[in-house]
Structures are given as C-alpha cells and as structure tokens.
Design a protein around this motif. Sequence first.
Motif, PDB file in Angstrom:
ATOM      1  N   ASP A 139       0.811  -1.220   0.000  1.00  0.00           N
ATOM      2  CA  ASP A 139       0.000   0.000   0.000  1.00  0.00           C
ATOM      3  C   ASP A 139       0.841   1.265   0.000  1.00  0.00           C
ATOM      4  N   VAL A 140       2.119   1.159   0.349  1.00  0.00           N
ATOM      5  CA  VAL A 140       2.979   2.338   0.348  1.00  0.00           C
ATOM      6  C   VAL A 140       4.123   2.194  -0.647  1.00  0.00           C
ATOM      7  N   GLN A 141       4.015   1.234  -1.559  1.00  0.00           N
ATOM      8  CA  GLN A 141       5.068   1.029  -2.533  1.00  0.00           C
ATOM      9  C   GLN A 141       4.564   1.342  -3.934  1.00  0.00           C
ATOM     10  N   SER A 142       5.509   1.423  -4.867  1.00  0.00           N
ATOM     11  CA  SER A 142       5.163   1.751  -6.253  1.00  0.00           C
ATOM     12  C   SER A 142       4.113   0.779  -6.771  1.00  0.00           C
ATOM     13  N   ARG A 143       3.097   1.320  -7.424  1.00  0.00           N
ATOM     14  CA  ARG A 143       1.977   0.494  -7.863  1.00  0.00           C
ATOM     15  C   ARG A 143       2.216  -0.152  -9.214  1.00  0.00           C
ATOM     16  N   ASP A 147       5.421   4.528 -12.092  1.00  0.00           N
ATOM     17  CA  ASP A 147       4.895   5.297 -10.964  1.00  0.00           C
ATOM     18  C   ASP A 147       5.985   6.262 -10.499  1.00  0.00           C
ATOM     19  N   ASP A 149       5.731   8.653  -8.073  1.00  0.00           N
ATOM     20  CA  ASP A 149       5.578   9.166  -6.721  1.00  0.00           C
ATOM     21  C   ASP A 149       6.871   8.925  -5.945  1.00  0.00           C
ATOM     22  N   ARG A 152       6.550   6.680  -2.684  1.00  0.00           N
ATOM     23  CA  ARG A 152       6.394   5.264  -3.025  1.00  0.00           C
ATOM     24  C   ARG A 152       7.708   4.689  -3.553  1.00  0.00           C
ATOM     25  N   SER A 156       9.698   1.652  -1.759  1.00  0.00           N
ATOM     26  CA  SER A 156       9.853   0.434  -2.557  1.00  0.00           C
ATOM     27  C   SER A 156      11.320   0.083  -2.751  1.00  0.00           C
ATOM     28  N   MET A 416      -1.773   8.294   3.619  1.00  0.00           N
ATOM     29  CA  MET A 416      -1.469   8.458   2.200  1.00  0.00           C
ATOM     30  C   MET A 416      -2.484   9.379   1.531  1.00  0.00           C
ATOM     31  N   HIS A 425       4.595  14.755  -2.572  1.00  0.00           N
ATOM     32  CA  HIS A 425       5.063  13.442  -3.014  1.00  0.00           C
ATOM     33  C   HIS A 425       6.474  13.236  -2.536  1.00  0.00           C
TER      34      HIS A 425
END
Length: 425
Positions: A139-143, A147, A149, A152, A156, A416, A425
């Motif tokens: 939930d707090v890492q690169s999606r 990405d 951000d 994130r 990550s 977040m 960010h």
Amino acid sequence: MNTAQWFLFVGGLLLIMGVTPTLLKRLPVTPAMLYLAVGLFMGPTVLGVFSFNPLKESALLEVLTEVAVLVSLFAAGVKMPVPFGWRQWRAPLQLATLSMAVTVGLVAAFGVWVLGLPLGAAVLLGAILAPTDPVLATDVQSRHPGDRDQLRFTLSCEAGLNDGSAFPFVMLGLGLLGLHGLGDHGMQWVLGDVLWATAGGVAIGVLCGTALARMGWWLRSGPQRHELLDDFLGLGLIGVVYGLSAWSNAWGFLAVFFAAVALRQTEMGLAARQPHAPAHDPAPPPDAGPASTVSRGALVFKEHLERVSELVLVLLLGGSLYLDSWSWSAVGLALFLFAVARPLSVVVGLLGTRTPRRMLGMTAWFGVRGIGSMYYLMYAIQHGLPQGLSLQLMQLTLIVVALSILLHGLSVKPMMRGVWRRGKH
C-alpha cells in the motif's frame, strides 16, 4: 483441521477476498490485517481450530518466506522508474545502508540493556527486525512501472535493497554467537560477508538482468518475431540469479532485486532507441520494436504470487500466536522500533538529501516489518541458533510483525490520502 477442511477454509477466504476488493479500498484496513485477524481467530488465540509451530516447521517456513521475498523483490525491481538517476536513488540507498546500520545498533542496544540478551543475539535480533518488508508494504510502494511518486519509490527501493543489506548483520550476529566464522578481527566478515557478497550480488543481478533483456528484445525483434513466455522467463531469471549468488556466496536477495531493475532499465533503454519511442517509462508503440517486454509480461504473474504468499504466510503467523505471546517485552520492543529506532535511523540516513519534512515523516513511520523478518529468523534457526534463544527471538519477532501489520495497516490509507490531498510526493 483435515485436508477437506483446509481446502474449504482457504478456498472460502480466497473467494471472499476476490469479490471484496472495492469494499476493502474504502475501508481503513489492508488484506494482511484481515488474514491476521482470521489466523488469530481460527488459531490458538481464540478458537484453536489450527495451530502452527514455527520452530518445529522452521525448515518449511524458511523456504516459504524465502520464495515470497524473492518474488516480491522481483516485482519491486521491475517497478523502479526509468531511467536510473543518482539523485532519485540517493535517499533509498542511504536508508538501506546507513539507516539499516543505525536501526540494528539501536535494537541491539535495546536487546542488551532492556531484554537482557547476549550481544550476539541482540545484534541478530536487530538484523532480523531492521529491514522493511517488500511483501506486506504494497500500500505504500510503487503500484506499477512508471509510478513517479517519490515517497512510493523511496519505500519500494529501500525494501528492495535492505533485504540484501541486512544479511551482513545477520551473519555478524551469528558470528558473535559462535555459529559463523568472522575471522581475525572480523576481517573474514568484512571482506566476505560485506564487500564481496554485496558487490557480487549486485554484479550478478545486473549482468543477468541485462542479458535477459537483450536476449528477449532480440528474439522479439528478429525476423521470426518469436513468442516468449514472460512468466517463465521471470521465474527463470529469479532462479538462475539466486542460484549463482548462492554458489558464489553473494547475497541472492540483492541480486534478484538488481536483476529486475537491470531487466527493466535495459528494456526501456532499447525501446527508447527506436523511432518515435517515448523518452521515459511507458511501453513503446508496436511500430517501435516489440510491444511486449519480459519485465512487463512477468509482473502480473509475480503480483498474483505475492498475494497468495501474503495470505498463506500471514495466516500461519496468526496461527502461531497464543494469548501469552503478547508479552510486555515484545510489545515494548515493537513500540521502541516503530517510535524511536525507525524515526531516528531515517533522520540520520536522510541527512543531506533535502527531503521535504512531510515525506521525511511518512518515511520514518512506514517501516513495515513482515515476511523478510520471518525469513531471517528461520534462517538463523536453521543455522544452529540454540533452542532457548530461538524461542525468545521468535516470540519477539512474531509480535513485532503482527503489530506492524496492525498499526501500519490502520494508518496507511488515511495518511497516504492526506499526502495526496496536499499534493506532496
């Protein structure tokens, strides 16, 4: 539970999770929190329908956690933005090295002065709990690849790096306990476990990832336009890289992460050389070379494996805990790690990076502990950790992981969302 009951139990849980993703997005809970709650309820804490003994099953749990971390490291590496830039990577590199060392030192001090552990066991406990987790921190890492951000990316990348950078401290703790050779004045540990194993892991990962990227691009771009099984190639890369690392005494976790980074970086570099190719991370159009890449094709499958491994391992975690597992020493260690050791180590690690205050605070809080910590504990047990210390470190580690799932899980979505609303960010 018998085999039929296990199939019904796990199958029903999978069906529930499969039809409720939209609902979960709206609630301040994470899948890991639900798995832990189910494990605690069905396990010896409440109903006692099943129980899991990590000490008795340490060999099995070591393999399960090892595979879960490897798959997660590959997925994290593939999501790293392209192109590679020192300015962007400086913060996670410092977190994975300097902050890692500070965290190990602080936890070791707590272990000696508060918990009464011998120095070797305290250092080992610090190494087990210092790395942030690539499996439970989704939930707090690169999606996705591309990405941008920064928060994130930092979390990550740190999780990908420090699952390798923790290993030298694990070996140091084992060495201080007489379970691993350190050499005269620790030189064997410095030269072998720190310098060679780290450099070797990075080199093996970069070389293998680059080679696979070029081979896949050549096969897809050639006259025959070969079709490739990206899932198999991704798993094969993990296996080869990890095997070469073990054979050469290099850190395999670090190698797999850098193999995935090199794979993605090389593929996007090749795509950028094609006519009309985009300058950054999006996939190239069909007329600019292969429309598919190994990294992109393998990522979806790896993310599915991540979800299944998360469910299984967190359920087992819940089934390992009893009411008397929640000792004051374990809870106190968790609170010290989350509220003191992690924030201090992040502040020290990010000195000189000009990190915005809001991002500094978020990074200091979201040091999620999870499957990686369980793996290091099982690794130590399998390498001869005495039973008394094994039981003590197991109780401490499992409670820290459980509290991390609960506390970080409850806070991740509100915090977040607050960052996004402020455009930071």
